[in-house]
Structure formats: C-alpha cells, structure tokens
Write an enzyme that holds these catalytic residues in place. Structure first.
Site, PDB file in Angstrom:
ATOM      1  N   LEU A 154       0.825  -1.203   0.000  1.00  0.00           N
ATOM      2  CA  LEU A 154       0.000   0.000   0.000  1.00  0.00           C
ATOM      3  C   LEU A 154       0.865   1.261   0.000  1.00  0.00           C
ATOM      4  CD1 LEU A 154      -2.800  -1.002   2.523  1.00  0.00           C
ATOM      5  CD2 LEU A 154      -3.022  -0.745   0.055  1.00  0.00           C
ATOM      6  N   TYR A 155       1.833   1.306   0.892  1.00  0.00           N
ATOM      7  CA  TYR A 155       2.684   2.495   1.019  1.00  0.00           C
ATOM      8  C   TYR A 155       3.497   2.730  -0.246  1.00  0.00           C
ATOM      9  CZ  TYR A 155       6.178   5.714   2.876  1.00  0.00           C
ATOM     10  OH  TYR A 155       7.004   6.800   3.075  1.00  0.00           O
ATOM     11  N   LEU A 156       4.193   1.693  -0.703  1.00  0.00           N
ATOM     12  CA  LEU A 156       5.061   1.870  -1.862  1.00  0.00           C
ATOM     13  C   LEU A 156       4.249   2.091  -3.130  1.00  0.00           C
ATOM     14  CD1 LEU A 156       7.914  -0.714  -1.182  1.00  0.00           C
ATOM     15  CD2 LEU A 156       7.750   1.695  -0.531  1.00  0.00           C
ATOM     16  N   SER A 158       1.387   3.668  -3.332  1.00  0.00           N
ATOM     17  CA  SER A 158       0.921   5.063  -3.320  1.00  0.00           C
ATOM     18  C   SER A 158       2.055   6.033  -3.635  1.00  0.00           C
ATOM     19  CB  SER A 158       0.294   5.394  -1.963  1.00  0.00           C
ATOM     20  OG  SER A 158       1.249   5.367  -0.917  1.00  0.00           O
TER      21      SER A 158
END
Length: 243
Positions: A154-156, A158
């Site tokens: 999710l973080y990477l 985004s």
C-alpha cells in the site's frame, strides 16, 4: 540566517514533525516565509512556528487535511492571504499501513491512497495553479520504491503514483520555468521507522547509520533554491547510499 530564499513563500504539508518539520525550518532558515501545515496537532505546529520565529524567521500554522480537496484549496488560500504569493510547495504528507498485501482491507487502501496518492495529486494540482513562474514544487516519496520489501504494497504503491505525477507535471510546467522533483528519503530517524528495524536499516548504509531529518531537509532546501534550476522531473535519492 541565509538569504538565498529571501522574499519567497513556501507551503510544506505535514510539517509539524519529522522530515516535514525539518524542511519547514530549513526553508525558513534560508529566508522563506513558511506555511506550516498540520492535521490535528496544533501544539506541535505552533512549536515549529515558534522555533522558526526564535531564529528570526517567519511562519504561520495552518490546519488542513490534504485528503480533503476543499482543505487543500483552503490551505493555499490562507497561505496567500497571510504570507503572499507562493513560490515553493513541498508535498510531504505521507502515512503507512504495514501488513501483507493479502491482509489489506478496502479501508486500508482508501486511507493510504486517499492521503499519499489522492491528497498529493490535488496538492500538486493546486501548486501548479498557484506557484509563481520560476517556482519550485517538491513531492516527498521514498527510497523504498526502488527496493523489495514485504508488507509495504500500500505504502510503496501510493508513493510510486506520486513519482509518476512528478514526471508528468514537470513537463507540463517546464514552459513556466517551474521545476518539479521528487525527493526520496531512505531510513530516517522519525517515528515512522520502527525501533526493531533501526539496526538493520543502519547496516544497509555505507555510513553505518540511519539519516537525520535535517539531512533530508538540506536536500529539499537545495531543490527549492536557484542552484537547482536545471533539475526537473527527477527523483532525488536522500538515503545515505542505501540501495
């Protein structure tokens, strides 16, 4: 104080703590008037403003949640009303949900992409509309987009979107002399880096340590300066050699 950014006005989203705070203080130390953006911790933002003022700088704290488009518009309106026309925008806000991709929920996705991708997109859009010709736009990504880590889809994902926004916008704003770059910190001493990961992170750098927020901020200040006028569409790695 240096005077390299004297007469400039900057907006730094998510600047009440961590890397964002260091960037706000670094820009102010070089003469810029800074809008210190926060979501909920007014005291932390006021502390940043006070720290800047104590060194002769100028700053104001402005509450806005960048995942809300109306808040983004209001942040820029209030900055212009209180500090004047905008020259520098640093889209720094970022949140992370760390869990295996298979366990991520729709709510997790909406939270992370709603802030990191959607929020940054509309911050960059408003920056493109408001920044004066010859201005500087910087979006904070992460060195993690070049690596392979579990539990970070999710973080990477985004942040990968943010990097593509930068590439496109740099071409669209080039005729106005506005530079648009991504800044990708590596492992940095903030509350986003879990204690359990710090020794491993330090060992991945040839310097044998993690970075300090000020070290990332110094790169942001450079990108905001006239000396960086020939850099645009780039993803500048500020990770102490971690690859």
């Amino acid at each position: 104080m240096s005077q390299s950014l004297q007469g400039k006005t900057a907006v730094v989203t998510g600047s009440s703590r961590g890397i964002g705070r260091a960037i706000a203080e670094g820009l102010a130390a070089n003469g810029a008037a800074v809008a210190v953006n926060y979501v909920g911790n007014k005291k932390a933002a006021d502390d940043v403003v006070a720290a800047i003022a104590s060194k002769g700088g100028k700053a104001v704290a402005i509450q806005a949640d960048i995942s809300v488009v109306d808040d983004v518009h209001r942040l820029f309106d209030q900055t212009e009303n209180q500090l004047g026309a905008i020259d520098i925008v640093v889209a720094n806000v970022g949140i992370a949900v760390i869990k295996p991709l298979i366990e991520a929920t729709e709510a997790d996705f909406d939270l992370v992409f709603g802030t990191n991708a959607r929020g940054t997109f509309f911050t960059l859009q408003e920056a493109a509309r408001r920044v004066r010709d010859g201005g500087r736009i910087i979006a904070v990504s992460t060195g993690g987009t070049r690596m392979f880590f579990t539990q970070t889809a999710l973080y990477l994902g985004s942040k990968g979107a943010v990097e593509q926004f930068v590439r496109v916008l740099s071409r669209e704003l080039g005729p106005r002399g506005v530079t648009v770059n991504a800044l990708s910190p590596g492992f940095t001493d903030t509350d986003l880096l879990p204690e359990r990961d710090r020794a491993l992170a330090a060992g991945m750098s040839p310097f044998g340590r993690i970075g300090a927020p000020r070290e990332v901020a110094d790169v942001a200040v450079f990108l905001a300066s006239d000396e960086a006028r020939w850099l645009t569409g780039e993803n500048i790695q500020a990770g102490g050699g971690v690859a």
